[in-house]
Design a protein around this motif. Structure first.
Motif, PDB file in Angstrom:
ATOM      1  N   ASN A  76       0.844  -1.185   0.000  1.00 49.52           N
ATOM      2  CA  ASN A  76       0.000   0.000   0.000  1.00 49.52           C
ATOM      3  C   ASN A  76       0.889   1.248   0.000  1.00 49.52           C
ATOM      4  N   SER A  77       0.697   2.105  -0.982  1.00 46.15           N
ATOM      5  CA  SER A  77       1.538   3.302  -1.115  1.00 46.15           C
ATOM      6  C   SER A  77       0.791   4.590  -0.762  1.00 46.15           C
ATOM      7  N   ARG A  78      -0.401   4.480  -0.217  1.00 44.30           N
ATOM      8  CA  ARG A  78      -1.180   5.688   0.092  1.00 44.30           C
ATOM      9  C   ARG A  78      -0.464   6.624   1.074  1.00 44.30           C
ATOM     10  N   LEU A  79       0.183   6.074   2.095  1.00 40.95           N
ATOM     11  CA  LEU A  79       0.906   6.920   3.050  1.00 40.95           C
ATOM     12  C   LEU A  79       2.052   7.639   2.350  1.00 40.95           C
ATOM     13  N   THR A  80       2.767   6.947   1.482  1.00 42.63           N
ATOM     14  CA  THR A  80       3.878   7.552   0.755  1.00 42.63           C
ATOM     15  C   THR A  80       3.382   8.665  -0.165  1.00 42.63           C
ATOM     16  N   ILE A  81       2.318   8.396  -0.897  1.00 40.00           N
ATOM     17  CA  ILE A  81       1.789   9.403  -1.824  1.00 40.00           C
ATOM     18  C   ILE A  81       1.248  10.608  -1.057  1.00 40.00           C
ATOM     19  N   ALA A  82       0.546  10.370   0.040  1.00 44.37           N
ATOM     20  CA  ALA A  82       0.019  11.472   0.851  1.00 44.37           C
ATOM     21  C   ALA A  82       1.150  12.305   1.451  1.00 44.37           C
ATOM     22  N   THR A  83       2.181  11.638   1.949  1.00 46.56           N
ATOM     23  CA  THR A  83       3.331  12.343   2.516  1.00 46.56           C
ATOM     24  C   THR A  83       4.037  13.156   1.438  1.00 46.56           C
ATOM     25  N   HIS A  84       4.193  12.574   0.255  1.00 45.66           N
ATOM     26  CA  HIS A  84       4.802  13.270  -0.885  1.00 45.66           C
ATOM     27  C   HIS A  84       4.001  14.532  -1.206  1.00 45.66           C
ATOM     28  N   ALA A  85       2.694  14.384  -1.346  1.00 46.26           N
ATOM     29  CA  ALA A  85       1.842  15.515  -1.717  1.00 46.26           C
ATOM     30  C   ALA A  85       1.898  16.627  -0.668  1.00 46.26           C
ATOM     31  N   LEU A  86       1.761  16.268   0.585  1.00 45.13           N
ATOM     32  CA  LEU A  86       1.770  17.281   1.652  1.00 45.13           C
ATOM     33  C   LEU A  86       3.120  17.970   1.761  1.00 45.13           C
ATOM     34  N   THR A  87       4.194  17.207   1.663  1.00 46.39           N
ATOM     35  CA  THR A  87       5.542  17.788   1.745  1.00 46.39           C
ATOM     36  C   THR A  87       5.782  18.712   0.562  1.00 46.39           C
ATOM     37  N   TRP A  88       5.310  18.316  -0.631  1.00 43.33           N
ATOM     38  CA  TRP A  88       5.461  19.156  -1.823  1.00 43.33           C
ATOM     39  C   TRP A  88       4.706  20.470  -1.645  1.00 43.33           C
ATOM     40  N   ILE A  89       3.466  20.386  -1.141  1.00 44.65           N
ATOM     41  CA  ILE A  89       2.687  21.613  -0.903  1.00 44.65           C
ATOM     42  C   ILE A  89       3.425  22.505   0.096  1.00 44.65           C
ATOM     43  N   GLY A  90       3.959  21.898   1.165  1.00 45.02           N
ATOM     44  CA  GLY A  90       4.680  22.672   2.179  1.00 45.02           C
ATOM     45  C   GLY A  90       5.893  23.384   1.612  1.00 45.02           C
ATOM     46  N   LEU A  91       6.683  22.690   0.803  1.00 43.46           N
ATOM     47  CA  LEU A  91       7.852  23.311   0.176  1.00 43.46           C
ATOM     48  C   LEU A  91       7.413  24.423  -0.777  1.00 43.46           C
ATOM     49  N   TYR A  92       6.386  24.159  -1.551  1.00 43.53           N
ATOM     50  CA  TYR A  92       5.853  25.145  -2.504  1.00 43.53           C
ATOM     51  C   TYR A  92       5.417  26.414  -1.764  1.00 43.53           C
ATOM     52  N   GLN A  93       4.763  26.235  -0.625  1.00 37.59           N
ATOM     53  CA  GLN A  93       4.342  27.394   0.175  1.00 37.59           C
ATOM     54  C   GLN A  93       5.547  28.094   0.808  1.00 37.59           C
ATOM     55  N   GLN A  94       6.532  27.328   1.263  1.00 36.71           N
ATOM     56  CA  GLN A  94       7.732  27.939   1.841  1.00 36.71           C
ATOM     57  C   GLN A  94       8.485  28.767   0.801  1.00 36.71           C
ATOM     58  N   ARG A  95       8.317  28.410  -0.449  1.00 37.89           N
ATOM     59  CA  ARG A  95       8.973  29.146  -1.534  1.00 37.89           C
ATOM     60  C   ARG A  95       8.128  30.314  -2.042  1.00 37.89           C
ATOM     61  N   GLY A  96       7.098  30.688  -1.292  1.00 37.55           N
ATOM     62  CA  GLY A  96       6.348  31.905  -1.568  1.00 37.55           C
ATOM     63  C   GLY A  96       5.062  31.755  -2.350  1.00 37.55           C
ATOM     64  N   HIS A  97       4.635  30.537  -2.634  1.00 35.98           N
ATOM     65  CA  HIS A  97       3.381  30.320  -3.349  1.00 35.98           C
ATOM     66  C   HIS A  97       2.272  30.093  -2.339  1.00 35.98           C
ATOM     67  N   GLU A  98       1.078  30.569  -2.679  1.00 33.07           N
ATOM     68  CA  GLU A  98      -0.033  30.445  -1.734  1.00 33.07           C
ATOM     69  C   GLU A  98      -0.741  29.102  -1.855  1.00 33.07           C
ATOM     70  N   VAL A  99      -1.114  28.729  -3.068  1.00 27.89           N
ATOM     71  CA  VAL A  99      -1.863  27.478  -3.271  1.00 27.89           C
ATOM     72  C   VAL A  99      -1.195  26.630  -4.351  1.00 27.89           C
ATOM     73  N   ALA A 100      -1.389  25.330  -4.255  1.00 26.76           N
ATOM     74  CA  ALA A 100      -0.864  24.384  -5.245  1.00 26.76           C
ATOM     75  C   ALA A 100      -2.048  23.695  -5.909  1.00 26.76           C
ATOM     76  N   THR A 101      -1.938  23.447  -7.203  1.00 27.29           N
ATOM     77  CA  THR A 101      -3.005  22.741  -7.898  1.00 27.29           C
ATOM     78  C   THR A 101      -2.747  21.236  -7.851  1.00 27.29           C
ATOM     79  N   SER A 102      -3.800  20.482  -7.999  1.00 24.13           N
ATOM     80  CA  SER A 102      -3.647  19.025  -8.013  1.00 24.13           C
ATOM     81  C   SER A 102      -2.810  18.596  -9.215  1.00 24.13           C
ATOM     82  N   GLU A 103      -2.854  19.363 -10.294  1.00 27.71           N
ATOM     83  CA  GLU A 103      -2.037  19.053 -11.473  1.00 27.71           C
ATOM     84  C   GLU A 103      -0.548  19.205 -11.156  1.00 27.71           C
TER      85      GLU A 103
END
Length: 147
Positions: free
Chosen positions: A8-35
């Motif tokens: 089951n890779s759901r935890l890995t994918i969820a962690t990837h997505a959340l960490t990516w959003i966090g980095l994106y926000q730390q780099r000055g972006h407000e929202v991330a698209t699902s794309e």
């Protein structure tokens, strides 16, 4: 069991997505698209949207609709543990007993539940302790160190 069946890779994918959003926000972006998130995960945006909807119910992400729509973290990366993510997407126990009661007249059928319950409870407790000790900020720091 075939060798092509993956864990089951759901935890890995969820962690990837959340960490990516966090980095994106730390780099000055407000929202991330699902794309955008799906591009990093290398999956279909529909998979990401479904997962984010589940994470949203747990308060880990917040969606914004309309112009500038997208996803934001519900809490800071340092305030989200892997246990939080795990509990949001895998609400049940790691292991379960038989769906039907085994034959109580059989020595193994009678004793399998009690024998495995203790082991399963210990595994569950260890898993939760380990996941609780790591935040998504820790994950991001390890990622950035490695790159």
């Amino acid at each position: 069991m075939e060798g092509t069946v993956s864990a089951n890779s759901r935890l890995t994918i969820a962690t990837h997505a959340l960490t990516w959003i966090g980095l994106y926000q730390q780099r000055g972006h407000e929202v991330a698209t699902s794309e955008q998130i799906a591009t990093s995960v290398n999956t279909n945006p529909v998979v990401i949207r479904r997962l984010l909807a589940t994470l949203s119910k747990a308060g880990l992400v917040v969606s914004r609709r309309g112009a500038g729509a997208g996803w934001m973290l519900g809490r800071d990366l340092a305030a989200i543990t892997l246990l939080d993510v795990y509990q949001a997407i895998e609400p049940g126990p790691v292991f379960a007993m038989h769906p039907a009661t085994p034959n109580p007249g059989c020595v193994v059928g009678h004793g399998i539940g009690p024998a495995l319950t203790t082991v399963y409870d210990d595994v569950e407790a260890a898993l939760r302790r380990q996941l609780a000790s790591t935040t998504l900020q820790d994950v991001l720091q390890d990622i950035l160190k490695a790159s």
